[in-house]
Write an enzyme that holds these catalytic residues in place. Structure first.
Site, short mmCIF file in Angstrom:
data_model
loop_
_atom_site.label_atom_id
_atom_site.label_comp_id
_atom_site.label_asym_id
_atom_site.label_seq_id
_atom_site.Cartn_x
_atom_site.Cartn_y
_atom_site.Cartn_z
N ASP A 104 -8.91 -4.84 17.10
CA ASP A 104 -7.86 -5.70 16.54
C ASP A 104 -6.95 -6.23 17.63
O ASP A 104 -6.66 -7.43 17.71
CB ASP A 104 -7.02 -4.92 15.52
CG ASP A 104 -7.77 -4.71 14.22
OD1 ASP A 104 -8.90 -5.24 14.11
OD2 ASP A 104 -7.25 -4.04 13.33
N LYS A 146 0.81 -9.44 5.84
CA LYS A 146 -0.13 -8.33 5.62
C LYS A 146 0.31 -7.08 6.40
O LYS A 146 0.20 -5.96 5.90
CB LYS A 146 -1.52 -8.78 6.05
CG LYS A 146 -2.55 -7.67 5.92
CD LYS A 146 -3.88 -8.19 5.47
CE LYS A 146 -4.70 -7.03 4.93
NZ LYS A 146 -6.10 -7.17 5.12
N HIS A 150 -3.57 -12.63 9.48
CA HIS A 150 -2.30 -12.34 10.15
C HIS A 150 -2.42 -12.32 11.66
O HIS A 150 -1.53 -12.80 12.38
CB HIS A 150 -1.74 -11.01 9.63
CG HIS A 150 -2.71 -9.86 9.70
ND1 HIS A 150 -2.34 -8.60 10.07
CD2 HIS A 150 -4.04 -9.77 9.45
CE1 HIS A 150 -3.39 -7.79 10.03
NE2 HIS A 150 -4.43 -8.48 9.65
N ARG A 151 -3.52 -11.78 12.17
CA ARG A 151 -3.63 -11.64 13.63
C ARG A 151 -3.85 -12.98 14.33
O ARG A 151 -3.36 -13.19 15.44
CB ARG A 151 -4.73 -10.65 14.00
CG ARG A 151 -4.46 -9.29 13.46
CD ARG A 151 -5.08 -8.15 14.21
NE ARG A 151 -4.75 -6.92 13.52
CZ ARG A 151 -3.58 -6.32 13.58
NH1 ARG A 151 -2.63 -6.80 14.36
NH2 ARG A 151 -3.32 -5.25 12.88
N ASN A 198 -4.73 -2.09 -4.41
CA ASN A 198 -5.89 -2.33 -3.55
C ASN A 198 -5.76 -1.50 -2.28
O ASN A 198 -6.18 -1.91 -1.21
CB ASN A 198 -5.99 -3.83 -3.21
CG ASN A 198 -7.35 -4.17 -2.60
OD1 ASN A 198 -8.29 -3.38 -2.68
ND2 ASN A 198 -7.44 -5.33 -1.99
N GLU A 240 -10.96 -10.15 8.51
CA GLU A 240 -10.32 -11.07 7.57
C GLU A 240 -11.01 -12.43 7.57
O GLU A 240 -11.10 -13.12 6.57
CB GLU A 240 -8.84 -11.24 7.91
CG GLU A 240 -7.94 -10.16 7.37
CD GLU A 240 -7.93 -8.89 8.22
OE1 GLU A 240 -8.83 -8.72 9.06
OE2 GLU A 240 -7.02 -8.05 8.01
N ASP A 260 0.81 -1.22 0.00
CA ASP A 260 0.00 0.00 0.00
C ASP A 260 0.85 1.27 0.00
O ASP A 260 0.50 2.26 -0.65
CB ASP A 260 -0.95 0.01 1.21
CG ASP A 260 -2.06 -1.03 1.04
OD1 ASP A 260 -1.96 -1.85 0.11
OD2 ASP A 260 -3.01 -1.00 1.83
#
Ligand code: DC
Length: 662
Positions: free
Chosen positions: A321, A423, A395-396, A95, A349, A52
């Site tokens: 998160d 990510k 990822h988490r 994205n 996710e 990004d």
């Protein structure tokens, strides 16, 4: 980064030391755009390097900003609020929502002829509320595909700013962020007020925007979360230098690590208690569970306080998160922990409430869950199970469950698809392992040995790749010692045994992927010659040299595991290794393989000569008094004469799997 199918994390004992975390994505892209809108140059430090941010940097270059990237330090020479570009320009947004939305707003206000497009998924992400807001004030924004979605074409505006400008706040807070960053450019004639329609979501992200605007000279007047006013004559001013904070959600794993396993402290660099990121409030929850936290400008230090941890009952809406990390900490608490108001977990996710519940249960825990809450019961010693944990391309989930490896029963944890951490934190596991100490003797070692030209080097390095383990090519150490001795002008015999041993003990060697460096010189090729092999053979027959290399070889046994190849790996260096494999390919096959190898390198040799050489060397190797070539007593024999390398790898992996508790 681990691109393996799974990563087995051995039982971990404790953790101490410093970690530096990657920059926050939200802050990185905001800071890039704000720097581009200023006059003058901004030096940005600790920028996140991710897909990004690369998209944003490329767009800024195309727009005419001077961009100079040196690792995570980036200088941006701003546009100074001017339309830099007269010709039509197409910008690719990938994205990256954090690039698409704010750039749309800024370019629509600046004016020009721009097409903004992205990957197909970007063309499914709504932008209509922002475009409506921009059109209200006279910006020219056209949809090139489906109404309400990118791609977009932006033209020259005829600004006529209503009072107030209205924007919806209940779909994405990025629309408000985009307007807040674009509209200072239009305050020459009047103050501008933005009014949020609908309940504003993700308020902590607006806080980040307001905070950064202030760093760039824009003081927004805020009335509740409904009205935001930019004073007339607002002017972007570069702060000159700015540091991007580390990602506060990423910090949660290391705060938890300190609370679980650190007596001396985990020092987290890059983010402090005064962080502008909402997720930093995870600190309070961790403290409530017992963590001891001190902090300073841009750092936190965390150590174990209460033990076991204290159970909590917490509304986690403000830290959705980071709160996932609490669910794993709860396994180590003194009672059930309840996390409430986490309905948003179900639409991230993956459905994170279900995922956390299923995976905690695999470890042996009792978990209750509701539509927007989860209750995790502690898992006492004696009840932990070695589990193979699914990570749901989230990822988490992967980062959270690495913390289960500190369990009191010393069972290992298998994490599927560890690469999903890329990510937000590609080097998460490397960072974790750099500060953790395994349970003594629990780093797994797989030993591969066999006669010369049996293919043990290739097999061992492929196995290391498949398991994500380190690789020790012990022959290379003898080759390096031989080279160092020759360079020092020593003859390779017993007369110089102690001097060569001294050289071996202090080899200035560095392994860097496939490359091997000796004292700043790349010797990867030099140690592979036939002559280097002969020299290695001579020095390896000197007992003092062998003894001198023991410590160096042991130092390769690091988290998460090791594949060691060479003569005495299973017998002398790692006798406790859970799997030892001895290759037994016949001399004919080995001679043929070596022949092919030499021919491909342009050497002309006779097959019969090679075979005779190999047989002579086998005999010498088997019969020599120092470290003779003999299989470890508990080694498994693998005749790979007629096996492809893939088949050999598969066979050994299946033996390895047979010795795992998963
Ligand atoms: O595997 P290789 O050809 O790179 O090994 C070079 C020499 O070192 C060879 O003669 C065997 C010897 N060696 C040893 O004695 N002990 C080891 N652990 C590895 C290699």
């Amino acid at each position: 980064m681990y691109a393996t199918a799974f990563l087995d994390v051995p039982p971990l004992d404790h953790a101490n030391g410093p970690v530096t975390l990657p920059g926050s994505k939200s802050i990185s892209n905001r800071v890039l755009l704000l720097s581009a809108l200023c006059a003058g140059t901004t030096h940005i430090h600790d920028l996140l390097d991710s897909d990004d941010t690369r998209v944003m940097l490329q767009a800024l270059r195309q727009l005419g900003c001077g961009v100079d990237v040196q690792g995570t330090s980036v200088s941006v020479k701003g546009l100074g609020g001017r339309t830099a570009h007269q010709d039509p320009l197409t910008l690719f947004m990938g994205n990256a929502g954090t690039a698409m939305r704010p750039l749309t707003a800024a370019l629509a206000v600046l004016g020009g002829d721009y097409t903004l497009q992205g990957v197909p998924r970007m063309h499914e992400r709504p932008i209509g509320d922002l475009v409506d807001g921009l059109r209200q004030m006279g910006c020219q924004v056209e949809y090139l595909g489906v109404d309400g979605y990118p791609p977009l074409r932006i033209g020259q505006p005829t600004l006529n700013i209503p009072h107030p400008i209205q924007v919806r706040g209940d779909v994405s807070s990025q629309f408000l962020t985009a307007l807040l960053m674009a509209l200072p450019l239009a305050t020459a004639q009047q103050a501008i007020t933005i009014e949020v329609v609908g309940e504003l979501i993700s308020k902590p992200y607006i806080d980040i925007t307001l905070n950064l605007l202030a760093r760039y000279g824009i003081e927004v007047q805020r009335e509740g979360w409904e009205r935001f006013t930019l004073p007339q004559g607002s002017q972007y001013r570069s702060p000159g230098e700015i540091h991007v904070e580390a990602d506060a959600s990423s910090a949660s794993y290391f705060i938890a690590l300190g609370a679980l396993a650190s007596e001396r402290g985990i020092r987290i660099h890059g983010v402090g208690a005064d962080s502008i990121q909402g997720d930093i409030r995870f600190m309070d929850a961790a403290q409530a569970m017992g963590a001891q936290i001190t902090s300073g400008p841009n750092w936190l230090e965390v150590r174990r306080g209460a033990w076991p941890l204290k159970s909590i009952d917490l509304d986690c809406n403000h830290i959705p998160d980071a709160a996932m990390t609490l669910a794993v900490m709860a396994l180590y608490a003194n009672g059930p922990t309840t996390l409430r108001n986490i309905g948003s977990w179900r639409v991230k996710e993956t459905d994170r409430i279900t995922a956390m519940a299923i995976e905690c249960r695999k470890l042996g825990a009792t978990v209750d869950e509701g539509q927007d809450w989860i209750r995790v019961h502690p898992l006492p010693a004696g009840q932990w199970r070695a589990a193979r944990l699914h990570t749901y391309d989230d990822h988490r989930v992967a980062m959270c469950f690495s913390l289960a490896a500190f369990n009191p029963d010393a069972v290992p944890v298998r994490l599927e698809d560890p690469g999903c951490v890329a990510k937000t934190f590609p080097d998460y596991f490397e960072t974790l392992f750099s500060v953790t100490t395994p349970r003594p003797g629990r780093v797994p070692v797989l030993c591969i040995d066999g006669p010369t030209a049996s293919g043990k080097g290739t097999l061992a390095s492929r196995l290391a790749q498949a398991l994500g383990y380190h690789y020790l090519d012990s022959g290379a150490l003898y080759r390096l010692t031989g080279l160092a001795a020759v360079q020092a002008g020593l003859t390779l015999d017993t007369a110089n045994e102690n001097r060569i041993a001294d050289l071996a003990r202090t080899l200035p060697v560095r392994f860097d992927g496939e490359q091997i460096w000796l004292d700043q010189v790349d010797v990867s090729e030099a140690i592979r010659t036939e002559e280097a092999g002969m020299n290695a053979s001579q020095v390896s027959a000197l007992p003092a040299v062998r003894a001198a290399l023991v410590e160096l070889q042991h130092s390769f046994c690091r988290l998460p595991g090791l594949v060691a190849d060479g003569r005495d790996m299973g017998t002398v260096i790692f006798p406790q290794a859970p799997l030892k494999v001895f290759l037994t390919a016949g001399a004919a096959e080995r001679a043929e393989r070596r022949h092919k190898q030499l021919i491909s390198k342009g050497f002309s040799v006779k097959l019969e000569d090679l075979r005779a050489d190999l047989e002579a060397r086998d005999a010498r190797d088997r019969n020599r008094s120092v470290a003779p070539l003999v299989p470890a007593q508990d080694a498994l024999m693998l005749d790979n004469s007629s096996l492809s390398i893939e088949a050999s790898v598969e066979q050994v992996l299946s033996w390895w799997q047979g010795r795992q508790p998963f």
